[in-house]
Design an enzyme around this catalytic site. Structure first.
Site: not given
Ligand SMILES: [Zn+2]
Ligand SMILES: *[C@@H]1O[C@H](CO)[C@@H](O)[C@H](O)[C@H]1NC(C)=O
Ligand SMILES: *[C@@H]1O[C@H](CO)[C@@H](O)[C@H](O)[C@H]1NC(C)=O
Length: 394
Positions: A132-133, A182, A186, A224, A285
């Site tokens: 993620d991210d 995603h 965020h 989240y 991540h």
């Molecule tokens: Zn995230």
């Protein structure tokens, strides 16, 4: 369950439970107003005004190839058809007063409330690799490592990060990874209005289409893990499937000094030497060197314990994108979210039975400020669209 049954379920449910007034009614009163994507972009609606400079760049392409030509129409149509449930808006990580996240009319995935069609587990013996991210400055080393191991993964990208680091996204794409959504900034999805949430995922779909030569992502992951029946239904307008996880490394806490690589290594050791049914989808991540290290250190253990490591679509034999099998096979007909997406919504009823126990083992909220709200800028969109042209022109 067919959509009609969901409707009647909702009707029965709303008659049965007193529902609080949706927070949307006073939404404009508080601090969120200045942070809306539309405000940041300087327009009051989803669509660009006809004289906006971006149209000079993109109008032909939007009309012919964009998966997102008329998303606002699709939302309007879906709302009118009763396909977007009303759920009280949360307040950035706080449950709306009096709302049970496991109520079947809410089904908040942060509380591990599941809906048919969500992905939480991998098939037995398989491990769905996902990060993620990204993209971030730490990404190139991850992509290099994956490539060295002829390994593909699903990357749940933040749209604003793609805007800032498009070259990393292109590298990931060229290496054959699956690019997924995603959101753009965020934020807590359940705190956003229908239009804000649509913009968050719509623009992220768009910029992914821009860097991948028009490929429309298949999957999204809520920041989240925060998603309810309303946000799931809006994601379905774009044809997106929600992907959750069944183990959480909390690796994002390492760069914040709240967790350590050795503690994460211990967790990996436990999961990777544990039962193979169900298979694993581990939340990881690509945030920082330390989180990438946590994965690189665990990967040999995945292999030595016999895990079949795959990207998320490869777990299920699915195409990487809704309109392309993978990163090299041709793009087929662009999607039509107005007539295709909205009418194909078949939101299944929440499976709230197992979720009460799951809620006890709640995943915990992520206070990941590094990837918090990033204001959108017009130049960002121009870059996004210009980049789309560059890629399409190759
Ligand atoms: Zn995230
Ligand atoms: C969903 O759950 C998360 C975590 O408890 C919470 O922050 C969010 O407000 C909830 N949203 C709704 C609509 O219940
Ligand atoms: C990938 O392999 C190349 C060539 O062997 C090597 O130079 C590089 O350090 C490797 N990358 C990673 C992240 O292991």
């Amino acid at each position: 369950m067919a959509f009609k049954s969901v409707l009647s379920l909702l009707l029965i449910a709303s008659a049965t439970f007193a529902r609080p007034t949706p927070a949307a009614d006073n939404h404009a009163d508080h601090a969120h107003a200045g942070r809306s994507l539309f405000d940041a972009y300087g327009v009051s609606d989803w669509a660009h005004p006809a004289d906006h400079p971006v149209n000079a760049l993109s109008v032909d392409r939007l009309a012919t190839t964009s998966p997102l030509a008329q998303p606002k129409d699709a939302l309007t149509k879906a709302v009118a058809a009763g396909q977007i449930p009303t759920v009280p808006l949360s307040n950035e990580g706080n449950d709306p007063h009096g709302v049970d996240p496991n109520d079947p009319t809410v089904c908040n995935s942060t509380s591990e409330c599941k809906v048919d069609g969500d992905i939480w587990n991998a098939p037995d013996g398989m491990l769905g690799l996902n990060f993620d991210d990204g993209p971030t400055d730490a990404s190139p080393r991850l992509y290099d490592y994956l490539k060295n191991n002829t390994q593909k993964a699903t990357l749940f990208y933040i749209g604003g990060n793609i805007r800032d680091l498009p070259q990393h996204a292109l590298t990931a794409f060229q290496n054959g990874n699956d690019l997924a959504v995603h959101t753009w900034t965020h934020r807590w999805s359940t705190s956003l209005s229908n239009e804000e949430f649509m913009a968050e995922i719509g623009w992220t779909c768009q910029i992914i289409a821009d860097v991948t030569g028009g490929r429309v992502p298949r999957y999204w992951r809520p920041p989240y893990g925060d998603s309810d029946l309303r946000t799931r239904a809006i994601a379905k307008i774009f044809g997106l499937t929600q992907v959750d996880w069944n183990q959480d490394t909390d690796d994002w806490e390492i760069p914040e000094g709240k967790n350590t690589e050795s503690a994460v290594a211990k967790m990996f050791q436990k999961w990777l030497t544990g039962p193979k049914s169900p298979g694993l989808i581990i939340l990881e991540h690509e945030l920082a060197d330390s989180t990438v290290d946590a994965f690189i250190n665990a990967y040999p253990l995945m292999k030595s314990n016999g895990w079949d490591t795959r990207s998320i679509p490869d777990l299920f034999g699915a195409g990487y994108y809704q309109n392309a099998e993978d990163n090299t096979s041709p793009v087929v007909t662009p999607l039509d979210p107005v007539n295709g997406g909205a009418t194909s919504i078949d939101l299944n009823a929440a499976d709230a039975t197992s979720s009460a126990a799951a809620a006890a083992a709640s995943t915990g909220a992520q206070s990941n400020t590094k990837n918090g709200a990033k204001a959108l800028s017009t130049s960002g969109f121009l870059l996004a669209f210009a980049m789309g042209f560059a890629v399409l022109a190759l």
